[in-house]
Design a protein around this motif. Structure first.
Motif, PDB file in Angstrom:
ATOM      1  N   SER A 140       0.810  -1.214   0.000  1.00  0.00           N
ATOM      2  CA  SER A 140       0.000   0.000   0.000  1.00  0.00           C
ATOM      3  C   SER A 140       0.848   1.270   0.000  1.00  0.00           C
ATOM      4  CB  SER A 140      -0.943   0.000   1.207  1.00  0.00           C
ATOM      5  OG  SER A 140      -0.210   0.034   2.408  1.00  0.00           O
ATOM      6  N   GLY A 141       2.165   1.115  -0.067  1.00  0.00           N
ATOM      7  CA  GLY A 141       3.048   2.277  -0.148  1.00  0.00           C
ATOM      8  C   GLY A 141       3.336   2.929   1.185  1.00  0.00           C
ATOM      9  N   LYS A 142       3.081   2.229   2.275  1.00  0.00           N
ATOM     10  CA  LYS A 142       3.348   2.766   3.605  1.00  0.00           C
ATOM     11  C   LYS A 142       4.665   2.199   4.131  1.00  0.00           C
ATOM     12  CE  LYS A 142      -1.547   3.188   4.572  1.00  0.00           C
ATOM     13  NZ  LYS A 142      -2.665   2.608   5.288  1.00  0.00           N
ATOM     14  N   ALA A 143       5.217   2.848   5.122  1.00  0.00           N
ATOM     15  CA  ALA A 143       6.480   2.406   5.708  1.00  0.00           C
ATOM     16  C   ALA A 143       6.383   2.400   7.221  1.00  0.00           C
ATOM     17  CB  ALA A 143       7.613   3.298   5.231  1.00  0.00           C
ATOM     18  N   LYS A 144       5.533   1.546   7.732  1.00  0.00           N
ATOM     19  CA  LYS A 144       5.400   1.400   9.179  1.00  0.00           C
ATOM     20  C   LYS A 144       6.248   0.208   9.613  1.00  0.00           C
ATOM     21  CE  LYS A 144       0.751   3.240   9.496  1.00  0.00           C
ATOM     22  NZ  LYS A 144      -0.617   2.982   9.933  1.00  0.00           N
ATOM     23  N   PRO A 145       7.053   0.382  10.664  1.00  0.00           N
ATOM     24  CA  PRO A 145       7.869  -0.740  11.125  1.00  0.00           C
ATOM     25  C   PRO A 145       7.018  -1.854  11.722  1.00  0.00           C
ATOM     26  CG  PRO A 145       8.331   1.258  12.400  1.00  0.00           C
ATOM     27  CD  PRO A 145       7.284   1.599  11.398  1.00  0.00           C
ATOM     28  N   LEU A 146       7.528  -3.074  11.637  1.00  0.00           N
ATOM     29  CA  LEU A 146       6.852  -4.214  12.249  1.00  0.00           C
ATOM     30  C   LEU A 146       6.760  -3.999  13.760  1.00  0.00           C
ATOM     31  CD1 LEU A 146       8.678  -7.105  10.371  1.00  0.00           C
ATOM     32  CD2 LEU A 146       6.278  -6.496  10.145  1.00  0.00           C
ATOM     33  N   PRO A 147       5.672  -4.423  14.376  1.00  0.00           N
ATOM     34  CA  PRO A 147       5.565  -4.288  15.833  1.00  0.00           C
ATOM     35  C   PRO A 147       6.690  -5.059  16.537  1.00  0.00           C
ATOM     36  CG  PRO A 147       3.445  -4.838  14.874  1.00  0.00           C
ATOM     37  CD  PRO A 147       4.467  -4.972  13.769  1.00  0.00           C
ATOM     38  N   LEU A 148       7.211  -4.494  17.574  1.00  0.00           N
ATOM     39  CA  LEU A 148       8.254  -5.050  18.448  1.00  0.00           C
ATOM     40  C   LEU A 148       9.642  -5.158  17.813  1.00  0.00           C
ATOM     41  CD1 LEU A 148       6.231  -7.887  20.226  1.00  0.00           C
ATOM     42  CD2 LEU A 148       6.644  -5.564  21.036  1.00  0.00           C
ATOM     43  N   ILE A 149       9.756  -5.658  16.613  1.00  0.00           N
ATOM     44  CA  ILE A 149      11.078  -5.896  16.016  1.00  0.00           C
ATOM     45  C   ILE A 149      11.413  -4.914  14.903  1.00  0.00           C
ATOM     46  CG2 ILE A 149      11.104  -8.343  16.597  1.00  0.00           C
ATOM     47  CD1 ILE A 149      10.276  -8.933  13.688  1.00  0.00           C
TER      48      ILE A 149
END
Length: 122
Positions: free
Chosen positions: A106-115
């Protein structure tokens, strides 16, 4: 060629890339979350900071899944509780993979939770 670190948004929960970089990178970045295939965006889109971000996330996920698999095998030796814990680990891994694939596609750059804040390469 110099690579600059991505900037975070005002909430600090996502990274900001140019619209052009996201448009080019999202076509290949989602592949990063399928095991060793995190290497593909590094080669195919080496000039895209967006693709490198997701390749890094995919590499972290890959290493974490190996570790989680080892823990799962060890926990399986426990009667009853072991299979429940192993199944929970499996569900967490699938959820993390889907999170990465969906955000990259979707063109987003959110980091994976926790890691997700772990940086293996720039």
């Amino acid at each position: 060629m110099t690579h600059t670190a991505p900037k975070t948004d005002t909430s600090g929960t996502a990274f900001v890339f140019s619209e052009e970089d996201r448009a080019k990178g999202k076509r290949i970045a989602w592949i990063s979350y399928f095991g060793i295939l995190f290497i593909v965006p590094l080669i195919a889109a080496r000039n895209s900071a967006f693709a490198r971000f997701h390749a890094n996330q995919g590499a972290v996920y890959f290493l974490f899944s190996i570790l989680a698999g080892a823990v799962s095998v060890a926990v399986m030796r426990l009667p009853r509780v072991g299979s429940i814990c192993s199944f929970a680990i499996f569900l967490l891994l699938v959820a993390a993979m889907l999170w990465g694939v969906i955000t990259a596609a979707s063109g987003k750059a959110k980091p994976l939770p926790l890691i997700g804040r772990i940086r293996l390469f720039a």
